[in-house]
Design an enzyme around this catalytic site. Sequence first.
Site, PDB file in Angstrom:
ATOM      1  N   CYS A 199       0.820  -1.204   0.000  1.00  0.00           N
ATOM      2  CA  CYS A 199       0.000   0.000   0.000  1.00  0.00           C
ATOM      3  C   CYS A 199       0.865   1.270   0.000  1.00  0.00           C
ATOM      4  CB  CYS A 199      -1.012  -0.062   1.133  1.00  0.00           C
ATOM      5  SG  CYS A 199      -2.463   0.931   0.771  1.00  0.00           S
ATOM      6  N   ARG A 244      -2.703   7.770  -5.731  1.00  0.00           N
ATOM      7  CA  ARG A 244      -3.068   7.538  -4.336  1.00  0.00           C
ATOM      8  C   ARG A 244      -4.590   7.580  -4.149  1.00  0.00           C
ATOM      9  NH1 ARG A 244      -0.975  11.833  -1.050  1.00  0.00           N
ATOM     10  NH2 ARG A 244      -1.523  10.470   0.676  1.00  0.00           N
ATOM     11  N   HIS A 250      -3.294  -5.070   1.819  1.00  0.00           N
ATOM     12  CA  HIS A 250      -2.582  -5.300   3.088  1.00  0.00           C
ATOM     13  C   HIS A 250      -2.494  -6.788   3.423  1.00  0.00           C
ATOM     14  CE1 HIS A 250      -2.123  -1.209   4.781  1.00  0.00           C
ATOM     15  NE2 HIS A 250      -3.139  -0.932   3.971  1.00  0.00           N
ATOM     16  N   GLU A 257      -0.588  -8.256   5.312  1.00  0.00           N
ATOM     17  CA  GLU A 257      -0.204  -8.473   6.715  1.00  0.00           C
ATOM     18  C   GLU A 257      -1.409  -8.430   7.650  1.00  0.00           C
ATOM     19  OE1 GLU A 257      -0.070  -5.751   5.082  1.00  0.00           O
ATOM     20  OE2 GLU A 257      -0.390  -4.017   6.394  1.00  0.00           O
TER      21      GLU A 257
HETATM   22  N1  GLN Z   1      -3.690   6.293   1.060  1.00  0.00           N
HETATM   23  C1  GLN Z   1      -2.426   6.036   1.682  1.00  0.00           C
HETATM   24  C2  GLN Z   1      -1.328   6.854   1.034  1.00  0.00           C
HETATM   25  O1  GLN Z   1      -1.550   7.465   0.061  1.00  0.00           O
HETATM   26  C3  GLN Z   1      -2.061   4.570   1.616  1.00  0.00           C
HETATM   27  C4  GLN Z   1      -3.033   3.779   2.421  1.00  0.00           C
HETATM   28  C5  GLN Z   1      -2.491   2.551   3.048  1.00  0.00           C
HETATM   29  O2  GLN Z   1      -1.293   2.322   3.116  1.00  0.00           O
HETATM   30  N2  GLN Z   1      -3.389   1.768   3.550  1.00  0.00           N
HETATM   31  O3  GLN Z   1      -0.251   6.871   1.519  1.00  0.00           O
END
Ligand code: GLN
Length: 200
Positions: A86, A113, A178, A180
């Site tokens: 992410c 993002r 994610h 994890e």
């Molecule tokens: N939206 C977050 C970012 O732009 C990432 C979100 C996440 O890691 N769950 O950094």
Amino acid sequence: MLTRPEYNDLTIGIVALQGSFAKHAYSMGRLGIKSRAIRTAADLKLIDALILPGGESTTMTLLLENENLWEPLADALEILPVFGTCAGAILLGNQLEDDRVRCFNKINYTAERNAYGRQVESFSTALVVPYLLDQDFHAIFIRAPKFRDIGDDVQTLAVYGSTPVLMRQGQVLAAAFHPELTEDSGIHKYFVDHIVLKSR
Ligand code: GLN
């Protein structure tokens, strides 16, 4: 899940300034693999691979710079395999136009993002990871990015609809979701077996 004798002498460094770093340590722990929290440049010694966790890429950029860790981490990424999830996957890609996020240019895509919307639009799905996992992976997407301008040198390992969500370029593995946050260490195991151990 089976552990392997080769796991005994591995240490995975997990960047632990912000975000879901502790859960990555559990994911590795379930495989019988040691990890170390990376908070200073000195912590980068004697590790076999790195994990850049999810969190918030703007905050992570600030903290990496304030802790004088951005440059040492960039040096470590010249040699070590890395798994970014992410926000971590955002940082591993090509530089964004938004300079609040400083990217490492280790995998040839540009992240957009929050591409699925806001926190309330977070979701989970049964993800098929063809060839790599025997069963669907419970993938949790939290304000996840999408990846644009993906280079030919990037291999897509899983898609959500038609959107690539798990990608690899050489020693770099990146997930929009994610892995994890579930009990299944399958993707971590893929990273270790096919990328970390092969790089030694
Ligand atoms: N939206 C977050 C970012 O732009 C990432 C979100 C996440 O890691 N769950 O950094």
